[in-house]
Design a protein around this motif. Sequence first.
Motif, short mmCIF file in Angstrom:
data_model
loop_
_atom_site.label_atom_id
_atom_site.label_comp_id
_atom_site.label_asym_id
_atom_site.label_seq_id
_atom_site.Cartn_x
_atom_site.Cartn_y
_atom_site.Cartn_z
N LYS A 102 14.21 5.56 -6.76
CA LYS A 102 14.24 4.27 -6.08
C LYS A 102 15.01 4.42 -4.78
O LYS A 102 16.03 5.09 -4.72
CB LYS A 102 14.93 3.23 -6.96
N LEU A 103 14.49 3.82 -3.72
CA LEU A 103 15.15 3.88 -2.41
C LEU A 103 16.09 2.71 -2.23
O LEU A 103 15.78 1.57 -2.59
CB LEU A 103 14.09 3.88 -1.29
N ASN A 104 17.26 2.99 -1.68
CA ASN A 104 18.26 1.98 -1.36
C ASN A 104 18.50 2.00 0.14
O ASN A 104 18.36 3.05 0.79
CB ASN A 104 19.56 2.25 -2.11
N ALA A 137 0.84 -1.20 0.00
CA ALA A 137 0.00 0.00 0.00
C ALA A 137 0.88 1.25 0.00
O ALA A 137 1.91 1.29 0.66
CB ALA A 137 -0.91 0.00 1.21
N PRO A 138 0.46 2.30 -0.71
CA PRO A 138 1.23 3.56 -0.68
C PRO A 138 1.30 4.12 0.75
O PRO A 138 0.37 3.99 1.52
CB PRO A 138 0.42 4.49 -1.58
N PHE A 139 2.43 4.73 1.07
CA PHE A 139 2.70 5.27 2.41
C PHE A 139 2.97 6.76 2.26
O PHE A 139 3.87 7.15 1.51
CB PHE A 139 3.92 4.55 2.99
N THR A 140 2.19 7.58 2.96
CA THR A 140 2.37 9.03 2.82
C THR A 140 3.07 9.63 4.03
O THR A 140 2.98 9.11 5.14
CB THR A 140 1.01 9.74 2.63
N ILE A 141 3.75 10.73 3.78
CA ILE A 141 4.43 11.50 4.82
C ILE A 141 3.96 12.93 4.66
O ILE A 141 3.96 13.47 3.56
CB ILE A 141 5.97 11.44 4.63
N ALA A 156 5.45 0.71 -3.34
CA ALA A 156 6.16 -0.45 -3.85
C ALA A 156 6.21 -0.39 -5.37
O ALA A 156 5.23 -0.02 -6.02
CB ALA A 156 5.47 -1.73 -3.40
N GLU A 157 7.38 -0.74 -5.89
CA GLU A 157 7.54 -0.80 -7.33
C GLU A 157 8.59 -1.85 -7.65
O GLU A 157 9.75 -1.71 -7.27
CB GLU A 157 7.95 0.57 -7.88
N GLY A 158 8.17 -2.89 -8.33
CA GLY A 158 9.09 -3.98 -8.65
C GLY A 158 9.55 -4.68 -7.39
O GLY A 158 8.75 -5.10 -6.57
N VAL A 172 9.84 3.20 -4.20
CA VAL A 172 10.21 4.48 -4.77
C VAL A 172 9.55 5.59 -3.96
O VAL A 172 8.49 5.39 -3.37
CB VAL A 172 9.80 4.61 -6.26
N ILE A 173 10.20 6.75 -3.92
CA ILE A 173 9.65 7.91 -3.23
C ILE A 173 9.37 8.99 -4.26
O ILE A 173 10.15 9.20 -5.19
CB ILE A 173 10.61 8.42 -2.13
N THR A 174 8.23 9.66 -4.06
CA THR A 174 7.83 10.76 -4.92
C THR A 174 7.53 11.95 -4.04
O THR A 174 6.75 11.83 -3.09
CB THR A 174 6.58 10.38 -5.74
N GLY A 175 8.13 13.08 -4.33
CA GLY A 175 7.84 14.31 -3.60
C GLY A 175 6.56 14.92 -4.12
O GLY A 175 6.45 15.19 -5.31
N THR A 176 5.58 15.11 -3.24
CA THR A 176 4.30 15.68 -3.67
C THR A 176 4.06 17.04 -3.02
O THR A 176 3.06 17.68 -3.30
CB THR A 176 3.13 14.74 -3.33
#
Length: 162
Positions: A76-78, A21-25, A49-51, A55-59
Amino acid sequence: MKGAAYLVYEVERRAYPLSEAPFTIGRDATSGIVIREPAVSRSHAEVKAEGEGFVITGTGATGTRLNGTPLTTSAKLNDGDRIEIGSAELTYREGRLPLGVSVVDTASLPTRDADAMTRRSTITNPILGAAPAVPPKKANPTGMLILLVVLVAAAAWYFIGK
């Protein structure tokens, strides 16, 4: 999807587990991580989640930094990546967590209905005829009368006693 992944909020020493599920901050009460700062948007960033990873997206309007660099597109997060939102610093972790970090039960996070208490009331314009959100309080004449009697009695006692 790999093993367990977390966002660790360094100030709180709490780890927020990530899932499909998408996680928001953001500042909104329904965000996975709530950051109460004026510089943080209600929905400032989203991790999904992706693959085989996340991944993080700034909104948000004021920007998100990933490892000190402004985030302009999804990234992509490492393991070990540092995310800066306002003055808050989060770390993306895969697998084991550092000592002293507690895992937050995401089932206890607020739902969309809980957010009503944190929203600002809509600004109304009396010229356009919008009704005020809260009716004005009426003065309590009995309370005012008692206060006036007490003040007069105290003043009389002070001046007569001298």
